[in-house]
Scaffold this motif. Structure first.
Motif, PDB file in Angstrom:
ATOM      1  N   LEU A  81       1.224  -0.792   0.124  1.00 48.53           N
ATOM      2  CA  LEU A  81      -0.174   0.069  -0.316  1.00 48.53           C
ATOM      3  C   LEU A  81       0.896   1.016  -0.011  1.00 48.53           C
ATOM      4  O   LEU A  81       0.341   1.948  -0.604  1.00 48.53           O
ATOM      5  CB  LEU A  81      -0.940   0.196   1.415  1.00 48.53           C
ATOM      6  CG  LEU A  81      -2.458  -0.022   0.966  1.00 48.53           C
ATOM      7  CD1 LEU A  81      -2.972  -0.406   2.300  1.00 48.53           C
ATOM      8  CD2 LEU A  81      -3.117   0.050  -0.010  1.00 48.53           C
ATOM      9  N   LEU A  82       1.709   0.675   0.621  1.00 49.68           N
ATOM     10  CA  LEU A  82       2.875   2.148   0.965  1.00 49.68           C
ATOM     11  C   LEU A  82       3.576   2.321  -0.464  1.00 49.68           C
ATOM     12  O   LEU A  82       3.085   3.943  -1.442  1.00 49.68           O
ATOM     13  CB  LEU A  82       4.036   2.017   2.190  1.00 49.68           C
ATOM     14  CG  LEU A  82       3.886   2.244   3.305  1.00 49.68           C
ATOM     15  CD1 LEU A  82       5.224   2.649   4.390  1.00 49.68           C
ATOM     16  CD2 LEU A  82       3.337   3.706   3.130  1.00 49.68           C
ATOM     17  N   ALA A  83       3.684   1.180  -1.184  1.00 46.49           N
ATOM     18  CA  ALA A  83       4.428   1.238  -2.571  1.00 46.49           C
ATOM     19  C   ALA A  83       2.990   1.866  -3.547  1.00 46.49           C
ATOM     20  O   ALA A  83       3.443   2.158  -4.574  1.00 46.49           O
ATOM     21  CB  ALA A  83       4.665   0.400  -3.095  1.00 46.49           C
ATOM     22  N   LEU A  84       2.431   1.167  -3.262  1.00 46.00           N
ATOM     23  CA  LEU A  84       0.759   1.829  -4.600  1.00 46.00           C
ATOM     24  C   LEU A  84       0.342   4.054  -4.020  1.00 46.00           C
ATOM     25  O   LEU A  84       0.110   4.832  -5.357  1.00 46.00           O
ATOM     26  CB  LEU A  84      -0.670   1.536  -3.871  1.00 46.00           C
ATOM     27  CG  LEU A  84      -1.707   1.582  -4.673  1.00 46.00           C
ATOM     28  CD1 LEU A  84      -1.689   1.313  -6.182  1.00 46.00           C
ATOM     29  CD2 LEU A  84      -3.251   1.582  -4.332  1.00 46.00           C
ATOM     30  N   GLU A  87      -2.510   8.885  -4.039  1.00 43.05           N
ATOM     31  CA  GLU A  87      -2.817   9.174  -5.161  1.00 43.05           C
ATOM     32  C   GLU A  87      -3.368   7.331  -6.383  1.00 43.05           C
ATOM     33  O   GLU A  87      -4.650   7.920  -5.990  1.00 43.05           O
ATOM     34  CB  GLU A  87      -2.110   9.834  -5.578  1.00 43.05           C
ATOM     35  CG  GLU A  87      -1.780  11.122  -5.604  1.00 43.05           C
ATOM     36  CD  GLU A  87      -2.865  12.137  -5.474  1.00 43.05           C
ATOM     37  OE1 GLU A  87      -3.780  12.270  -5.877  1.00 43.05           O
ATOM     38  OE2 GLU A  87      -2.927  13.088  -3.789  1.00 43.05           O
ATOM     39  N   GLY A  88      -2.941   6.741  -5.418  1.00 41.41           N
ATOM     40  CA  GLY A  88      -2.901   5.217  -6.338  1.00 41.41           C
ATOM     41  C   GLY A  88      -4.041   4.935  -5.196  1.00 41.41           C
ATOM     42  O   GLY A  88      -4.996   3.914  -5.918  1.00 41.41           O
ATOM     43  N   LEU A  89      -3.996   4.891  -4.135  1.00 36.40           N
ATOM     44  CA  LEU A  89      -4.967   4.671  -3.373  1.00 36.40           C
ATOM     45  C   LEU A  89      -6.275   5.027  -3.405  1.00 36.40           C
ATOM     46  O   LEU A  89      -7.397   4.270  -3.391  1.00 36.40           O
ATOM     47  CB  LEU A  89      -4.371   4.600  -2.083  1.00 36.40           C
ATOM     48  CG  LEU A  89      -5.547   4.265  -0.441  1.00 36.40           C
ATOM     49  CD1 LEU A  89      -6.037   2.375  -1.107  1.00 36.40           C
ATOM     50  CD2 LEU A  89      -4.716   3.875   1.156  1.00 36.40           C
ATOM     51  N   VAL A 106      -5.431   5.275   5.558  1.00 41.54           N
ATOM     52  CA  VAL A 106      -4.419   4.291   5.553  1.00 41.54           C
ATOM     53  C   VAL A 106      -3.253   4.487   5.297  1.00 41.54           C
ATOM     54  O   VAL A 106      -2.058   3.647   5.928  1.00 41.54           O
ATOM     55  CB  VAL A 106      -5.142   2.628   4.282  1.00 41.54           C
ATOM     56  CG1 VAL A 106      -4.737   2.588   3.955  1.00 41.54           C
ATOM     57  CG2 VAL A 106      -6.980   3.321   4.950  1.00 41.54           C
ATOM     58  N   ILE A 107      -2.477   5.401   4.601  1.00 37.58           N
ATOM     59  CA  ILE A 107      -1.221   5.247   4.107  1.00 37.58           C
ATOM     60  C   ILE A 107      -0.028   5.524   5.393  1.00 37.58           C
ATOM     61  O   ILE A 107       1.005   4.423   6.417  1.00 37.58           O
ATOM     62  CB  ILE A 107      -1.185   6.954   3.281  1.00 37.58           C
ATOM     63  CG1 ILE A 107      -1.584   6.328   1.536  1.00 37.58           C
ATOM     64  CG2 ILE A 107       0.488   6.913   2.954  1.00 37.58           C
ATOM     65  CD1 ILE A 107      -0.394   4.755   0.675  1.00 37.58           C
TER      66      ILE A 107
END
Length: 229
Positions: A81-84, A87-89, A106-107
């Motif tokens: 999720l951190l890699a996403l 903005e991606g989330l 969440v991040i």
């Protein structure tokens, strides 16, 4: 929760709060109808559950499940999720209300899990409530559903059912939670959260409660019951 034939017992009632024998009877009936209740949020790990519960604030479980069905195959660990990224989330959960704030929480939660808990969801209330986006209700859901603790997370459905029926009247969410922990028999406490939320969601609805098919109607203290059609 679907209504089904249940054992009929004659219990003398009095106005106001349910008596201990009535409370036990209430949960016996709900348990008979649904012996193994659980959350309607889709998840496979404690972390997925934690994310789903954070996303579920002011949103429906159906809406959250649609979003996590897209999200979790892409990212279902703190690292992914951190890699996403935020903005991606956001793009994955944009159909959920308050998605901007939820994505930020969440991040931040993922970052704190990695920094303080080696990426694992903590199993204590204090540590859970210290995470971004996690309050007492979310912590209760995770402790109960992921880790099997006998906590009761009071949402709007449970608050309504507890007050309407006379099971655990209270003016605040915390007052109702404390009252439930005091009156629910030990053998029913672990599953009480799920039985009550499902009862409130599908039978004891806010606007049009389905009293005629309610399995605990004869126990309920609410004076404004819906009549048979």
């Amino acid at each position: 929760m679907k209504a089904a034939p249940h054992r009929k017992r004659t219990i003398k009632r009095r106005p106001g709060k349910l008596r201990p024998d009535e409370v036990r009877e209430l949960f016996a009936r709900l348990a008979e109808l649904d012996p193994k209740p659980t959350t309607e949020l889709a998840y496979s790990t404690p972390f997925e559950l934690l994310v789903a519960v954070i996303l579920s604030a002011q949103a429906t479980d159906v809406g959250v499940n649609k979003a996590t069905k897209r999200l979790f195959p892409l990212a279902n660990t703190p690292e992914r999720l951190l890699a996403l990224g935020e903005e991606g989330l956001k793009r994955q959960i944009s159909t959920i209300g308050l998605y901007n704030a939820k994505a930020a929480n969440v991040i931040a939660m993922c970052r704190q899990l990695l920094e303080r808990h080696h990426g694992e969801v903590p199993r204590t209330r204090e540590a859970l409530e210290a995470l971004p986006g996690v309050g007492r209700k979310t912590a209760n859901v995770v402790l109960n559903t992921a880790f099997g603790e006998a906590t009761i997370a009071v949402d709007t459905h449970i608050f309504r059912v507890a007050n309407r029926t006379g099971l655990a009247p209270g003016k605040t969410v915390r007052a109702v939670e404390d009252a439930l922990l005091d009156v629910v028999p030990d053998e029913y406490r672990r599953d009480a959260h799920h039985w009550l939320i499902l009862h409130g969601r599908y039978t004891c609805k806010a606007r049009k409660p389905e009293c005629p098919r309610c399995p605990i109607r004869d126990l309920c203290r609410w004076p404004d019951k819906t009549d048979d059609p």
